[in-house]
Design a protein around this motif. Structure first.
Motif: not given
Ligand code: HEM
Length: 411
Positions: A269-271, A280-283, A285-292, A335-343
């Motif tokens: 929820p915080a993300e 964060v910009t949606v662009g 964020a999207l890269d992080e969501l694609l990675r995650y 770093a800490d790859p299992d954490r979702l970090d949109l930034g």
């Protein structure tokens, strides 16, 4: 049979060959735990009589860029009979240079970034129309309400497939998408279904080509029929395999991206709040969501000559499975790859591949997913999951990872 990784017994089937069972509900719910276990054994592992399974980001990227590896028409993952009968299966996705270079070049002439950019207002309107209907209902399956109809409408309009025909090709495309998994993993019935669907889909497309030849429109199929460079044009088989590729790759992946991304945001929820508030910009964020949680979890290559992968020697003709989903969670790169970090800067993810086969549709996928996430976050402040963790079901596929449904409350 081989020892299981936890030493508790012996494994058989896919677990013996790959080190995991891609259709096990436990794997489908969280493949990353299984990849981590494999990665602990090294950048690339080899099971009994199976392909080399590559989990490291560096090694996957190296193979994708290395001309000593190719697809070889995917013969290495096909059943014997399909190698001869299945000409239309050979899209440029599974070709090597120079055939790949020629065809991707011809298709690239018709499928341009400008053509995609022109779709921006239509995509925004579509997202709003779909969200209007969903908001009114209050509680929906987000796959049915948004993730499916958005990309399917866009790719159909882009190619010039009549709206009334969509329900007919849904089943065909579903079978073809499931059939992207390597044949050695799939039950024979699933392969038979895929081949039936491919034949019916190709017959439908041939009829559509005839109509577009007689009466060209402002669409990609008409443009592909007209594309010609220095006397070179697409043959009918090439046109067929290209359209099948564009339709399957052009929406099954984006459905998964929207579903996987929304689920990840609901679980963090915080993300989601950071995205909603514009922190964060949606662009980015999207890269992080694609990675995650990548929609395309794996791809294959075959060694065209003797080579090596992450320190392991590979013989000519040997199959290599590149676990893109694992590479996207490689702690050596993230770093800490299992954490979702949109930034975070997640641009080294391999969700769209790399090298000569880098996704041709990436700008379109981004355009659609960015519009969907931005409007959903903005318009539904009370967005919440409408089921517990046990209520989530994934499609039983390895290559294309996606939710079968995503029940949410919008207000
Ligand atoms: C989230 C959405 C998408 C994801 C994650 C995705 C992922 C990928 C990946 C990983 C590859 C490379 C496969 C390999 O190297 O073996 C690829 C290739 C390709 N994708 Fe996508 N894709 C997406 C959306 C699309 C869309 C919307 C289209 C078209 C409308 C498309 C068309 C293609 C084509 C034509 C190729 C083959 C490129 C070549 O072989 O040169 N994709 N995609």
């Amino acid at each position: 049979m081989t020892e299981t990784a936890d030493g508790t017994g012996t494994a058989s089937g896919p677990t013996a060959t790959l080190g995991f069972d891609p259709y096990d509900p436990d794997f489908l719910a969280d493949p990353y735990r299984h990849y981590r276990r494999l990665a602990e054994a090294g950048p690339a592992t080899r099971g009994e009589g199976g392909p080399l399974v590559v989990t490291s980001n560096r090694a996957c990227a190296a193979v994708l860029r290395d001309p000593r590896f190719g697809r070889g028409g995917d013969a290495a993952v096909m059943r014997d009979e399909d190698r001869t009968v299945n000409r239309s299966r050979r899209s440029f996705l599974v070709m090597d240079p120079p055939d790949h270079t020629r065809l991707r070049g011809l298709v690239g002439k018709a499928f341009t970034p400008r053509m995609v950019e022109r779709l921006r207002p239509r995509v925004a309107d579509l997202v709003d129309e779909l969200l209007d209907a969903a908001m009114e209902k209050g509680e929906v399956d987000l796959v049915e309400a948004l993730a499916y109809p958005l990309p399917v409408t866009v790719i159909s309009e882009l190619l010039g497939v009549p709206a009334g025909d969509w329900p007919r090709f849904r089943g065909w495309v579903d079978d073809l998408a499931a059939g992207l998994d390597p044949d050695f993993l799939q039950p024979p019935e699933r392969i038979r279904r895929r081949e039936r669907s491919r034949a019916e889909f190709c017959a439908y497309l041939l009829d559509l080509f005839a109509r577009r030849r007689a009466d060209p429109g402002d669409d990609l199929i008409s443009a592909l029929l007209a594309v010609e460079e220095s006397g070179d044009a697409l043959s009918e088989d090439e046109l067929l395999s290209t359209c099948v590729l564009l339709i399957v790759a052009g929406h099954e992946t984006t459905i998964s991206l929207i579903g996987n991304a929304v689920l990840a945001l609901l679980r963090h929820p915080a993300e989601l709040a950071a995205l909603r508030e514009g922190a964060v910009t949606v662009g980015t964020a999207l890269d992080e969501l694609l990675r995650y949680d990548a929609p395309v979890q794996s791809t294959v290559r075959v060694a065209l000559e003797p080579a090596d992968v992450g320190g392991t020697a590979v013989a000519e003709g040997e199959l290599v499975m590149l676990m893109l989903g694992a590479a996207n969670r490689d702690p050596a790169v993230f770093a800490d790859p299992d954490r979702l970090d949109l930034g975070r800067d997640a641009r080294r993810h391999l969700a769209f591949g790399l090298g000569i086969h880098f996704c041709l549709g990436a700008p379109l996928a981004r355009l659609e997913a960015e519009a969907a996430l931005k409007r959903l976050a903005g318009r539904a402040p009370a967005l919440a999951l409408a089921t517990g963790p046990d209520g989530l079901r994934y499609k039983d596929r390895l290559v294309l990872r996606g939710l079968a449904e995503l029940p949410v409350r919008l207000r």
